[in-house]
Motif scaffolding. Structure first.
Motif: not given
Ligand SMILES: NC(=O)c1ccc[n+]([C@@H]2O[C@H](COP(=O)([O-])OP(=O)(O)OC[C@H]3O[C@@H](n4cnc5c(N)ncnc54)[C@H](O)[C@@H]3O)[C@@H](O)[C@H]2O)c1
Ligand SMILES: O=C[C@H](O)CS(=O)(=O)O
Length: 480
Positions: A138-139, A464, A466
Motif C-alpha cells: 500500500k502507498h 511511503e 507499507k
C-alpha cells in the motif's frame, strides 16, 4: 496586517511584523505578522493532530473534491492572484497571469492523482516456501509535510508541494519565502474556502529560522524544499531520518548546433534567458553556439534582446521588470564587473537602475567566472562558441549543477545522443532549458537536488510503502 494561519485561524497581531514591498517602486504591499515560537509549536501540533484525527482517514474522493473546488475558486480569482504576484515579486503582469494558470492546472492534476494512488500485489509464490501467502503493497501518507518555498514562483512552486501532499493524505506546514507571503496567505484562505478542514494546511509567516526549526522538529516527517543550494545543503545535513525533496539551483546550458533554425532558437532563448529577469532556476545561463553560426546568432540575439520592453511590471507590455531587490541587482551587477575585470565583454546591457538590471549578454567568458560557474539568477547570459559535439558535452557537464538543458539541432540521432550524454535531470530537444510543464518529472542531478516534482512524481514522494502479508494456509514445514 495579515499573518499565519494555524488550525484554520488567522493570527494577525504580533509584536514582530515586517512589510512586503513592491521591488519596482518600493511601495508597501502588505504588513505581515511574524509567527512567534509559541505559534510555531501550535502549527506543528495542529498539523500532527489533524493528520492522526482527520486526514489519515479522509477518503480519496474527498481529497480530490477539495483540490478540484480550490482550482475552480482560483480560476474565479485568477486576476487577484496575478496582481498580488506582480506586486510582491515584481513579476511582469503577463507572466504573473501565466503563473496563475499553471497553478490552476497543478491543482487539477493533483485532484486527478488523488484518485490514482494504488498499490501492488507481490508474487509471493516466486520465493521458495512463499506459496499460500498473499503480499500487498500500500502507498500510505507520510504524516506532516513541511513545504518551504522560494520567492520566484510563489504560487505555482508552493502548489507543487501542497497539492500533492494533500492528494496523498498528508497535512502541511507551509513556510513561504519572506519576500512573497501575500499570495501564500491568499492561497491558504482559498483552500479553506474549497473545503479543506482546519489544521490540514497551516501557514507560518517568517524567515529562514522557521524553516530551520521545521527541519529538526520530530513531529515533521518530510521536508519538501525549493530554494538555493546553500540552504538545501544545510537542510540535507540537519534533516536526519526525515524524507527530503530538494529542488535547488542551476546554471542551465543550451546548445545550438549549426543545423538548427537560428531564428527560432534566438527568439526562444531571449525568453529563456530573460523571463522574470533570469530569476528562474532553469533560466538559460550558458548558450553554446557552434562556431560556424556564432557571429550570426550573436548578432540576431543582441538585436532581439535590445527590443525587450523594460520597466514597470504592472504594464501589459513590460517584458523585463525589477529583480527581487536592489541588493540582488547590485550583487548581479558586481558579478558582471568581476567578469569584465577578468577579460569578459558586455555585448549588450550591463547597466543597473535601482532593482532593474538591463538584460545582459556576455562574451569572451571563462569557465571559472562566477557568471558561468555559479547560479547567476539574474538577467545575464553568456554566449560561448564551440567546435565539436564532444567539446560541447564537456563544457555543458563541467558544472556542479544538473537540472535542465536545451539542445537545438535537426539531426535526430545527434539530438538523442547528446541528450543521453548530458548530466541533467531533464533535457529538451529544440526547446529551451527554461521550459517546464507541470506534469513531467522535474528535478536535478548533482547539486541541483534530490527527488522529483511534477504532480504524479511529487505524489510518489509524499507517500511511503507499507507491506502487508497474509499467511493463507499452513502448507509448509515451519522448520524451513
Ligand atoms: N529547482 C527548482 O525547482 C527551483 C525552483 C525555484 C527556485 N529555485 C532556487 O531558489 C533560489 C531562489 O529562491 P530564494 O532566494 O527564495 O531561495 P532561498 O534558499 O534563499 O529561500 C528559500 C526558502 O528557504 C527558507 N530558508 C532560508 N534559510 C533556511 C534554512 N536555513 N532552513 C530552512 N529554510 C530556510 C527561506 O525563508 C525561503 O522560504 C535559487 O537558487 C533558485 O535556483 C529552484
Ligand atoms: O525557478 C524554477 C522553477 O522550477 C521554474 S518553473 O516554475 O517550474 O517553470
Amino acid at each position: 496586517m495579515i499573518g499565519s494561519i494555524i488550525n484554520g485561524k488567522e493570527i494577525n497581531t504580533s509584536k514582530d511584523s515586517m512589510n512586503v514591498v513592491n521591488p519596482y517602486n518600493g511601495e508597501k504591499v502588505e504588513e505581515i505578522a511574524l509567527a512567534s515560537d509559541d505559534e510555531f509549536e501550535r502549527a506543528v501540533t495542529s498539523a500532527f493532530d489533524t493528520f492522526h484525527h482527520t486526514m489519515k482517514d479522509m477518503p480519496a474522493h474527498q481529497r480530490a473534491d477539495i483540490l478540484r473546488k480550490t482550482a475552480d475558486l482560483m480560476e474565479e480569482q485568477a486576476d487577484d492572484f496575478a496582481e498580488i504576484i506582480m506586486k510582491e515579486a515584481g513579476k511582469p503582469i503577463f507572466f504573473s497571469r501565466g503563473e496563475v494558470q499553471r497553478a490552476i492546472q497543478v491543482l487539477r492534476f493533483a485532484s486527478e492523482e488523488a484518485k490514482h494512488i494504488s498499490g501492488e500485489v507481490v508474487p509471493m509464490d516466486a520465493a521458495i516456501d512463499g506459496d499460500g501467502r498473499l503480499g500487498l503493497v500500500k502507498h500510505i501518507p507520510l504524516g506532516v509535510v513541511a513545504a518551504i518555498t522560494p520567492f520566484n514562483f510563489p504560487l505555482n512552486l508552493s502548489l507543487h508541494k501542497i497539492a500533492p501532499a494533500i492528494a496523498a493524505g498528508n497535512t502541511v506546514i507551509f513556510k513561504p519565502a519572506e519576500k512573497t507571503p501575500v499570495s501564500a496567505h491568499k492561497l491558504a484562505k482559498l483552500f479553506h474556502e474549497g473545503g479543506l478542514p482546519d489544521g490540514v494546511l497551516n501557514l507560518l509567516m517568517g524567515s529562514g529560522e522557521i524553516g530551520e526549526k521545521l527541519v529538526t522538529h520530530d513531529k515533521v516527517h518530510k521536508i519538501s524544499f525549493t530554494g538555493s543550494l546553500p540552504v538545501g545543503r544545510s537542510i540535507r545535513k540537519s534533516a536526519g531520518f526525515k524524507k527530503v525533496t530538494l529542488e535547488l539551483g542551476s546554471n542551465s546550458p543550451n546548445i545550438i548546433f549549426d543545423d538548427s533554425n537560428i531564428h527560432e532558437a534566438t527568439n526562444m532563448l531571449v525568453k529563456g534567458a530573460f523571463a522574470f529577469s533570469g530569476q528562474v532556476c532553469i533560466s538559460a545561463q550558458r548558450i553554446y553556439v557552434q562556431k560556424s553560426i556564432y557571429d550570426q546568432f550573436l548578432k540576431e540575439y543582441i538585436k532581439a534582446t535590445e527590443d525587450l520592453g523594460i520597466g514597470d511590471p504592472a504594464f501589459e507590455k513590460t517584458d523585463i521588470g525589477p529583480m527581487i531587490s536592489v541588493e540582488e541587482a547590485k550583487r548581479a551587477k558586481q558579478w558582471i564587473d568581476d567578469a569584465v575585470e577578468n577579460g569578459a565583454k558586455i555585448a549588450t546591457g550591463g547597466e543597473r537602475d535601482g532593482s532593474v538590471l538591463k538584460p545582459t549578454i556576455m562574451t569572451d567568458v571563462e569557465s571559472h567566472m562566477k557568471i558561468i560557474a555559479d547560479e547567476v539568477f539574474a538577467p545575464i547570459v553568456s554566449v560561448i562558441p564551440f567546435d565539436t559535439e564532444d567539446d560541447v558535452i564537456d563544457y555543458a557537464n563541467d558544472s556542479v549543477y544538473g537540472l535542465q538543458a536545451g539542445v537545438f539541432t535537426k539531426d535526430v540521432d545527434r539530438a538523442f545522443r547528446v541528450a543521453d550524454r548530458l548530466e541533467m535531470g531533464g533535457v529538451w530537444i529544440n526547446e529551451i532549458s527554461t521550459y517546464r510543464q507541470d506534469n513531467h518529472p522535474y528535478g536535478g542531478v548533482k547539486q541541483s537536488g534530490i527527488g522529483r516534482e511534477g504532480v504524479k512524481y511529487a505524489v510518489d514522494g509524499m507517500t511511503e510503502m507499507k507491506f502487508i502479508g497474509v499467511k493463507l494456509k499452513d502448507n509448509h514445514d515451519d522448520r524451513a
